[in-house]
Motif scaffolding. Structure first.
Motif, PDB file in Angstrom:
ATOM      1  N   ASP A  21      51.128 -30.912 -19.515  1.00 40.64           N
ATOM      2  CA  ASP A  21      51.931 -31.009 -20.730  1.00 40.64           C
ATOM      3  C   ASP A  21      51.357 -30.198 -21.879  1.00 40.64           C
ATOM      4  O   ASP A  21      51.874 -30.241 -22.995  1.00 40.64           O
ATOM      5  CB  ASP A  21      52.118 -32.472 -21.146  1.00 40.64           C
ATOM      6  N   LYS A  22      50.278 -29.448 -21.606  1.00 45.33           N
ATOM      7  CA  LYS A  22      49.712 -28.504 -22.568  1.00 45.33           C
ATOM      8  C   LYS A  22      49.002 -29.172 -23.734  1.00 45.33           C
ATOM      9  O   LYS A  22      48.770 -28.526 -24.760  1.00 45.33           O
ATOM     10  CB  LYS A  22      50.797 -27.536 -23.096  1.00 45.33           C
ATOM     11  N   ARG A  23      48.692 -30.432 -23.605  1.00 50.08           N
ATOM     12  CA  ARG A  23      47.854 -31.020 -24.653  1.00 50.08           C
ATOM     13  C   ARG A  23      46.502 -30.320 -24.651  1.00 50.08           C
ATOM     14  O   ARG A  23      46.018 -29.887 -23.596  1.00 50.08           O
ATOM     15  CB  ARG A  23      47.669 -32.518 -24.417  1.00 50.08           C
ATOM     16  N   VAL A  27      41.923 -33.388 -26.694  1.00 52.92           N
ATOM     17  CA  VAL A  27      42.676 -34.627 -26.536  1.00 52.92           C
ATOM     18  C   VAL A  27      42.598 -35.125 -25.098  1.00 52.92           C
ATOM     19  O   VAL A  27      42.371 -36.321 -24.845  1.00 52.92           O
ATOM     20  CB  VAL A  27      44.141 -34.420 -26.966  1.00 52.92           C
ATOM     21  N   LEU A  28      42.762 -34.230 -24.145  1.00 47.71           N
ATOM     22  CA  LEU A  28      42.730 -34.637 -22.745  1.00 47.71           C
ATOM     23  C   LEU A  28      41.396 -35.284 -22.377  1.00 47.71           C
ATOM     24  O   LEU A  28      41.354 -36.330 -21.723  1.00 47.71           O
ATOM     25  CB  LEU A  28      42.981 -33.422 -21.847  1.00 47.71           C
ATOM     26  N   THR A  60      44.185 -34.657 -35.412  1.00 47.15           N
ATOM     27  CA  THR A  60      45.525 -35.176 -35.125  1.00 47.15           C
ATOM     28  C   THR A  60      46.045 -36.143 -36.179  1.00 47.15           C
ATOM     29  O   THR A  60      47.265 -36.310 -36.321  1.00 47.15           O
ATOM     30  CB  THR A  60      45.543 -35.899 -33.768  1.00 47.15           C
TER      31      THR A  60
END
Length: 392
Positions: A21-23, A27-28, A60
């Motif tokens: 999902d391209k995070r 973050v991942l 974020t």
């Protein structure tokens, strides 16, 4: 059995879609580590990860990350901000025990709750209670008498400077003391041949590993240099520019950046566990991930702060980050893992513990390598957060 495999493939396939999902990696890796259930303790290993969570929160603005840190530490604090399991061990564990101070300042600034400030104030008093060398250097811990380690400046330096900037900005004695800790490390641990720094020194020269002239240990351990590289930057965040120590600390950082750029192994994708040129490529030595991530973080933050020029370092730092990611990030079955982190590296105080190994190459390479060890995960999140902000 067939249905079990199909079920596993279905689960992995769905999770792989989540990874696609391209995070961003910051973050991942943070989300994956939170899901792995980090222990609710005050030890520095966990604080290294919480700093990464702070990076992601700042990037974020998602309140769940700050809430996560609170949820990890609230269970071990009383209502008035004392540790439920402190039991007077601070002097024994020494500076490692004080890294949690930075986390407490974050929680106080985020929530305004007095108990977090009470905890931070208690930890600040603990700095004054630590033993020191005759020259004024903070012992790493009681069981390492007369010794300063590079690690210790990561554990205490930023907190000492941050607390002073908030509550005693005019305390020249404190600023002098903070700068002096780095001055002593530079005097005793800087290797004139490579520009890197030895892991620590013993003022008394009694340790079996101590150089008879400088007191320095013989090995250039990557994670120790990584702690020091970033400690300089974190202290400079708070250090008054009008103080003469600011220029010295900045100079120490620039000199180390130049040395680390020379020491990078482009073919290997990072930095060696033991970095001395006589040990690179030796049997048992290897490219190690936590030091590598700390160095990449330092280059990226150093550029952001203007301490090293982008036109000289950006291409190198971006390439080092990408090489590190290819080498150490492992995405399998719906999660992201960080590989290749040595669990520990240490110097012994009196030479009685594993005296034949203490301070030697073997003392470092014999330590186990761990997957998803927080001392590597945290720095990878720092580096990812820095580069994601720069690349946009």
């Amino acid at each position: 059995m067939k249905s079990q495999w199909l079920s596993l493939l279905t689960i992995c396939g769905a999770a792989a879609t989540a990874l696609a999902d391209k995070r961003p990696y910051s973050v991942l890796m943070t989300e994956a580590t939170m899901a792995r259930k980090v222990a609710k303790v005050r030890w520095y290993t966990e604080q290294v990860f919480y700093r990464g969570v702070q990076y992601v929160y700042n990037a974020t603005g998602d309140a769940k990350y700050a809430a996560y840190i609170r949820g990890q530490l609230d269970p071990i604090l009383t209502e008035n901000g004392t540790f439920t399991n402190w039991d007077g061990v601070a002097s024994y564990e020494g500076l490692d025990n004080l890294r949690v101070g930075e986390t407490m300042l974050f929680l106080w600034e985020h929530t305004g709750q007095q108990r977090y400030l009470n905890t931070a104030d208690f930890l600040r008093r603990e700095i004054d209670r630590q033993n020191r060398t005759d020259e004024g250097g903070l012992w790493h811990m009681d069981k390492t008498p007369d010794q300063q380690w590079l690690d210790g400046l990561w554990m205490v330096g930023a907190f000492y400077a941050h607390w002073t900037a908030l509550f005693e900005p005019g305390n020249g004695t404190a600023w002098d003391d903070i700068a002096h800790e780095f001055d002593l490390i530079e005097e005793h641990c800087r290797d004139p041949g490579t520009g890197l720094l030895f892991h620590g020194y013993d003022e008394s020269r009694r340790a079996v590993w101590a150089d008879p002239v400088t007191g320095a240990s013989p090995m250039l351990w990557d994670r120790a240099d990584g702690w020091y590289f970033n400690a300089l930057l974190d202290v400079l965040d708070w250090f008054p520019r009008s103080h003469p120590g600011f220029g010295r600390l900045r100079g120490y950082f620039v000199t180390l950046a130049e040395a680390l750029r020379r020491a990078w192994d482009g073919e290997g994708g990072g930095w060696w566990l033991v970095m001395g040129p006589d040990y690179v490529g030796r049997k048992g030595n290897y490219i190690e991930s936590s030091g590598t991530a700390l160095f990449v973080t330092g280059f990226l933050k150093g550029m952001r702060k203007g301490y090293i020029p982008k036109h000289e370092y950006q291409e190198f730092a971006f390439g080092a980050y990408d090489a590190m990611t290819r080498k150490f990030v492992n995405e399998t079955c719906g999660t992201i893992n960080w590989e290749g982190t040595v669990k520990v590296g240490h110097l012994n105080g009196n030479g009685t513990f594993e005296a034949g190994l203490t301070g030697s190459l073997q003392a470092y390479i014999k330590e186990p390598i761990a997957q998803n060890w927080l001392l590597g995960v945290g720095p990878f999140i720092y580096a990812s957060s820095e580069i994601e902000a720069m690349r946009g």
